[in-house]
Design an enzyme around this catalytic site. Structure first.
Site, mmCIF file in Angstrom:
data_model
loop_
_atom_site.group_PDB
_atom_site.id
_atom_site.type_symbol
_atom_site.label_atom_id
_atom_site.label_comp_id
_atom_site.label_asym_id
_atom_site.label_seq_id
_atom_site.Cartn_x
_atom_site.Cartn_y
_atom_site.Cartn_z
ATOM 1 N N MET A 1 -3.911 -21.451 12.015
ATOM 2 C CA MET A 1 -4.941 -22.272 11.373
ATOM 3 C C MET A 1 -4.667 -22.348 9.869
ATOM 4 S SD MET A 1 -8.427 -21.702 13.505
ATOM 5 C CE MET A 1 -8.949 -20.184 12.745
ATOM 6 N N HIS B 1 1.695 -14.227 9.377
ATOM 7 C CA HIS B 1 2.194 -15.470 10.002
ATOM 8 C C HIS B 1 3.712 -15.577 9.840
ATOM 9 C CE1 HIS B 1 -2.034 -16.707 8.887
ATOM 10 N NE2 HIS B 1 -2.004 -17.026 10.162
ATOM 11 N N LYS C 1 -2.756 -8.735 16.157
ATOM 12 C CA LYS C 1 -4.013 -8.458 15.449
ATOM 13 C C LYS C 1 -5.189 -9.077 16.209
ATOM 14 C CE LYS C 1 -6.931 -9.505 12.018
ATOM 15 N NZ LYS C 1 -7.382 -10.865 12.009
ATOM 16 N N GLN D 1 -7.435 -12.429 21.877
ATOM 17 C CA GLN D 1 -6.900 -13.797 21.966
ATOM 18 C C GLN D 1 -5.571 -13.798 22.724
ATOM 19 O OE1 GLN D 1 -6.871 -16.794 18.681
ATOM 20 N NE2 GLN D 1 -4.801 -16.064 18.333
ATOM 21 N N LEU E 1 -3.385 -7.639 7.854
ATOM 22 C CA LEU E 1 -3.401 -8.916 7.138
ATOM 23 C C LEU E 1 -4.235 -9.922 7.931
ATOM 24 C CD1 LEU E 1 0.280 -9.389 5.878
ATOM 25 C CD2 LEU E 1 -1.627 -8.212 4.813
HETATM 26 O O1 PAF Z 1 -5.021 -17.249 15.772
HETATM 27 C C1 PAF Z 1 -5.257 -18.391 15.317
HETATM 28 O O2 PAF Z 1 -4.960 -18.709 14.178
HETATM 29 C C2 PAF Z 1 -5.980 -19.397 16.192
HETATM 30 O O3 PAF Z 1 -6.953 -18.794 16.981
HETATM 31 C C3 PAF Z 1 -5.009 -20.245 17.054
HETATM 32 C C4 PAF Z 1 -4.249 -19.400 18.042
HETATM 33 C C5 PAF Z 1 -4.045 -20.985 16.143
HETATM 34 C C6 PAF Z 1 -5.806 -21.287 17.847
HETATM 35 O O4 PAF Z 1 -6.538 -22.122 17.008
#
Ligand code: PAF
Length: 279
Positions: free
Chosen positions: A30, A37, A149, A153, A184
């Site tokens: 996002m 990232h 983290k 999800q 982070l």
């Molecule tokens: O982890 C994230 O940044 C979000 O939940 C994702 C996986 C990009 C889905 O919007």
């Protein structure tokens, strides 16, 4: 690096990779990118000749009282980091491109989505599952990388990929941490100076609980101690719990287990997790 906002252009670019027989690794994000990232991007580069990173602040995964409006958006800085890291495509669709008028589908992953953050953030994992399924359909990656983290999800995405026979390998990448141990997160910028100093209590409390459980102390006592430590440091804990690492149900001795926590510090909700040897 190409910055692409329209599906038509994305299909054209991906078509050229397919013709050349080049597999794609996808890193869904996002935005508001940080070293966590970039570790996903590094791992992606090692797994496929082409890397696509998506930046899409997905409205479907934010509840009505959550931080959608104030979620950090820094596309120019993000694009620079991704370009320097050798990413091939930044896929940055507008909301209307992702969810055109008439969009009516919802992906719900029962069980693993219903507990922990799913219970505290109703609808959140449906929003994640729906957008990730769409991203897989749009980018058709051979491999997709997610940070550990966001452990729940990752469990939701693994479940949906298996259940829907999606032809993509899901890779979890270990959590990246600040020097003092804080995981982070794009949301760490919400912390003021005092909160940032106290935030380190979260990984420390998890570490203490892990050590206690691994030396055979009573699990409930170890979890209560972690909650008490967090509360003393000014957190408002949502949960600190030990679960089975795959199903997120009750842990089974001898199977991979995970200690997960979520707690608010001021207006910022932090999450963290750690592997536990539950013998
Ligand atoms: O982890 C994230 O940044 C979000 O939940 C994702 C996986 C990009 C889905 O919007």
């Amino acid at each position: 690096m190409q910055i692409i906002r329209r599906l038509e252009a994305l299909n054209e670019a991906l078509g050229l990779y397919a013709q050349a027989g080049e597999a794609v690794a996808l890193v869904p994000t996002m935005g508001a990118l940080h070293a966590g990232h970039m570790a996903l991007v590094d791992a992606a580069r090692r797994r496929a000749p082409r890397v696509v990173v998506s930046i899409f602040v997905n409205p479907k995964q934010f509840g009505p009282n959550e931080d959608l409006a104030r979620y950090p958006r820094r596309e120019a800085a993000d694009a620079q980091m991704l370009g320097e890291a050798g990413v091939d495509i930044l896929w940055a669709p507008e909301v209307e491109e992702m969810y055109p008028a008439g969009f009516a589908t919802n992906i719900g992953v029962a069980g693993v989505s219903d507990v922990l953050d799913g219970a505290h953030r109703p609808g959140h994992f449906d929003g994640v599952a729906t957008v990730v399924t769409k991203l897989f359909g749009q980018v058709r990656p051979a491999v997709a990388l997610f940070g550990e983290k966001d452990f729940q999800q990752l469990a939701v995405i693994r479940r949906l990929t298996t259940d829907l026979n999606l032809p993509v390998e899901i890779v979890g990448v270990p959590t990246q941490r600040e020097d003092d141990g804080l995981a982070l997160s794009s949301r760490n910028i919400y912390l003021d100076e005092g909160e940032r100093a106290r935030a380190v209590t979260l990984p420390r409390a998890l570490g203490e609980a892990k050590r206690a459980i691994e030396r055979g102390d009573d699990v409930a006592t170890a979890l209560s101690a972690a909650i008490a430590t967090l509360t003393r440091a000014g957190f408002d804990p949502d949960y600190v719990t030990l679960v089975d690492a795959e199903t997120l149900a009750d842990p089974i001795r001898g199977q991979p287990a995970r200690l997960l926590a979520a707690a608010k510090l001021g207006t910022t909700r932090l999450i963290d997790n750690i592997a536990v040897a539950f013998a």
